[in-house]
Design a protein around this motif. Structure first.
Motif, PDB file in Angstrom:
ATOM      1  N   ALA A  82       0.844  -1.183   0.000  1.00 43.46           N
ATOM      2  CA  ALA A  82       0.000   0.000   0.000  1.00 43.46           C
ATOM      3  C   ALA A  82       0.881   1.234   0.000  1.00 43.46           C
ATOM      4  CB  ALA A  82      -0.907   0.006   1.226  1.00 43.46           C
ATOM      5  N   ALA A  83       0.346   2.338  -0.509  1.00 41.93           N
ATOM      6  CA  ALA A  83       1.121   3.573  -0.611  1.00 41.93           C
ATOM      7  C   ALA A  83       0.336   4.747  -0.050  1.00 41.93           C
ATOM      8  CB  ALA A  83       1.491   3.838  -2.073  1.00 41.93           C
ATOM      9  N   ARG A  84       1.066   5.723   0.476  1.00 42.64           N
ATOM     10  CA  ARG A  84       0.458   6.952   0.962  1.00 42.64           C
ATOM     11  C   ARG A  84       1.397   8.098   0.632  1.00 42.64           C
ATOM     12  NH1 ARG A  84       0.894   5.878   7.518  1.00 42.64           N
ATOM     13  NH2 ARG A  84       3.175   5.747   7.627  1.00 42.64           N
ATOM     14  N   SER A  85       0.814   9.277   0.466  1.00 41.96           N
ATOM     15  CA  SER A  85       1.616  10.411   0.007  1.00 41.96           C
ATOM     16  C   SER A  85       2.398  11.064   1.138  1.00 41.96           C
ATOM     17  CB  SER A  85       0.724  11.435  -0.688  1.00 41.96           C
ATOM     18  OG  SER A  85      -0.320  11.824   0.177  1.00 41.96           O
ATOM     19  N   SER A  86       2.011  10.797   2.392  1.00 43.36           N
ATOM     20  CA  SER A  86       2.788  11.306   3.516  1.00 43.36           C
ATOM     21  C   SER A  86       2.516  10.434   4.746  1.00 43.36           C
ATOM     22  CB  SER A  86       2.439  12.768   3.809  1.00 43.36           C
ATOM     23  OG  SER A  86       1.298  12.856   4.639  1.00 43.36           O
ATOM     24  N   PRO A  87       3.403  10.470   5.729  1.00 45.95           N
ATOM     25  CA  PRO A  87       3.202   9.648   6.932  1.00 45.95           C
ATOM     26  C   PRO A  87       1.942  10.024   7.713  1.00 45.95           C
ATOM     27  CG  PRO A  87       5.463  10.422   6.791  1.00 45.95           C
ATOM     28  CD  PRO A  87       4.701  11.155   5.737  1.00 45.95           C
ATOM     29  N   ARG A  88       1.426  11.247   7.462  1.00 50.00           N
ATOM     30  CA  ARG A  88       0.249  11.690   8.223  1.00 50.00           C
ATOM     31  C   ARG A  88      -1.055  11.240   7.579  1.00 50.00           C
ATOM     32  NH1 ARG A  88       3.915  15.645   8.269  1.00 50.00           N
ATOM     33  NH2 ARG A  88       3.060  16.588   6.379  1.00 50.00           N
ATOM     34  N   ARG A  89      -0.948  10.644   6.413  1.00 61.79           N
ATOM     35  CA  ARG A  89      -2.156  10.209   5.714  1.00 61.79           C
ATOM     36  C   ARG A  89      -2.335   8.715   5.867  1.00 61.79           C
ATOM     37  NH1 ARG A  89      -5.001  13.078   2.596  1.00 61.79           N
ATOM     38  NH2 ARG A  89      -5.713  11.218   1.478  1.00 61.79           N
ATOM     39  N   PRO A  90      -3.568   8.264   5.718  1.00 56.42           N
ATOM     40  CA  PRO A  90      -3.768   6.808   5.664  1.00 56.42           C
ATOM     41  C   PRO A  90      -3.217   6.259   4.351  1.00 56.42           C
ATOM     42  CG  PRO A  90      -5.805   7.944   5.143  1.00 56.42           C
ATOM     43  CD  PRO A  90      -4.825   9.000   5.559  1.00 56.42           C
ATOM     44  N   TYR A  91      -3.084   4.961   4.297  1.00 58.02           N
ATOM     45  CA  TYR A  91      -2.677   4.347   3.034  1.00 58.02           C
ATOM     46  C   TYR A  91      -3.867   4.409   2.066  1.00 58.02           C
ATOM     47  CZ  TYR A  91       1.625   2.656   5.126  1.00 58.02           C
ATOM     48  OH  TYR A  91       2.870   2.580   5.707  1.00 58.02           O
ATOM     49  N   ASP A  92      -3.667   5.157   0.997  1.00 57.83           N
ATOM     50  CA  ASP A  92      -4.761   5.427   0.055  1.00 57.83           C
ATOM     51  C   ASP A  92      -4.816   4.439  -1.099  1.00 57.83           C
ATOM     52  OD1 ASP A  92      -3.924   8.859   0.480  1.00 57.83           O
ATOM     53  OD2 ASP A  92      -5.668   7.818   1.321  1.00 57.83           O
ATOM     54  N   TYR A  93      -3.676   3.861  -1.415  1.00 61.37           N
ATOM     55  CA  TYR A  93      -3.582   3.029  -2.609  1.00 61.37           C
ATOM     56  C   TYR A  93      -3.136   1.626  -2.214  1.00 61.37           C
ATOM     57  CZ  TYR A  93      -3.471   7.744  -4.414  1.00 61.37           C
ATOM     58  OH  TYR A  93      -3.770   9.054  -4.659  1.00 61.37           O
ATOM     59  N   TRP A  94      -3.857   0.642  -2.736  1.00 61.09           N
ATOM     60  CA  TRP A  94      -3.603  -0.754  -2.373  1.00 61.09           C
ATOM     61  C   TRP A  94      -3.506  -1.613  -3.625  1.00 61.09           C
ATOM     62  CZ3 TRP A  94      -3.205  -2.625   2.679  1.00 61.09           C
ATOM     63  CH2 TRP A  94      -3.468  -1.689   3.687  1.00 61.09           C
ATOM     64  N   GLY A  95      -2.648  -2.615  -3.543  1.00 60.84           N
ATOM     65  CA  GLY A  95      -2.602  -3.611  -4.589  1.00 60.84           C
ATOM     66  C   GLY A  95      -3.649  -4.688  -4.353  1.00 60.84           C
ATOM     67  N   GLN A  96      -3.668  -5.671  -5.245  1.00 61.86           N
ATOM     68  CA  GLN A  96      -4.680  -6.716  -5.166  1.00 61.86           C
ATOM     69  C   GLN A  96      -4.241  -7.877  -4.273  1.00 61.86           C
ATOM     70  OE1 GLN A  96      -2.433  -6.584  -7.508  1.00 61.86           O
ATOM     71  NE2 GLN A  96      -1.727  -8.699  -7.619  1.00 61.86           N
ATOM     72  N   GLY A  97      -2.973  -7.904  -3.924  1.00 60.27           N
ATOM     73  CA  GLY A  97      -2.468  -8.940  -3.034  1.00 60.27           C
ATOM     74  C   GLY A  97      -1.835 -10.101  -3.768  1.00 60.27           C
ATOM     75  N   THR A  98      -0.941 -10.789  -3.075  1.00 60.05           N
ATOM     76  CA  THR A  98      -0.327 -12.002  -3.597  1.00 60.05           C
ATOM     77  C   THR A  98      -0.340 -13.051  -2.485  1.00 60.05           C
ATOM     78  OG1 THR A  98       1.616 -12.924  -4.732  1.00 60.05           O
ATOM     79  CG2 THR A  98       2.057 -11.280  -3.026  1.00 60.05           C
TER      80      THR A  98
END
Length: 119
Positions: free
Chosen positions: A97-113
Motif C-alpha cells: 500500500a502507498a500513501r503520500s505522507s506519513p500523516r495520511r492513511p494508506y490510500d492506494y492498495w494492490g490486489q495482493g499475492t
C-alpha cells in the motif's frame, strides 16, 4: 494516482525464503511511503513493514523484525519485501500500500499475492 501490483507469492516450504515485489504504475513510487501488510484467513489485516520515499526510514512490526526486510528500487519503480525462514503461520495474502505522507492513511492498495507455507 498510483497503481500497485504485487507479485512473487506462491507455495513454499518451511524455512524457505521469498521476495515479494510491489510494482508501481502511473506515478513514481519515490513520491510515496510504502507499506506491506498481510491478512490470514479469519484474521485482521496486519502491518508488517514500511519504508519512506527516500528509502532512509524503515519501520517493522515486532512480530517480523529480523526476518523480513523491506527495500525499494526507485529506478524500477518497485518496493520489495524479503521474507526469510518462512513458517506456516506466515501463510496469508500479502498486500502493499502507498500513501503520500506519513500523516495520511494508506490510500492506494494492490490486489495482493498469496503466500502459502507448507510444514
Amino acid at each position: 494516482q498510483v497503481q500497485l501490483v504485487e507479485s512473487g507469492g506462491g507455495l513454499v516450504q518451511t524455512g524457505d525464503s521469498l521476495r515479494l515485489s510491489c510494482a508501481a504504475a502511473g506515478r513514481s513510487i519515490s513520491r510515496y511511503d510504502v507499506g506491506w501488510f498481510r491478512q490470514a484467513p479469519g484474521k485482521e489485516r496486519e502491518f508488517l513493514a514500511s519504508l519512506d520515499g527516500s528509502g532512509s526510514n524503515t519501520v517493522y512490526s515486532d512480530s517480523v523484525k529480523g526476518r523480513f526486510t523491506i527495500s525499494r528500487n526507485n529506478a524500477r519503480n518497485t518496493v520489495y519485501l524479503e521474507i526469510n525462514s518462512l513458517r506456516p503461520e506466515d501463510t496469508a495474502v500479502y498486500y502493499c500500500a502507498a500513501r503520500s505522507s506519513p500523516r495520511r492513511p494508506y490510500d492506494y492498495w494492490g490486489q495482493g499475492t498469496q503466500v502459502t507455507v507448507s510444514s
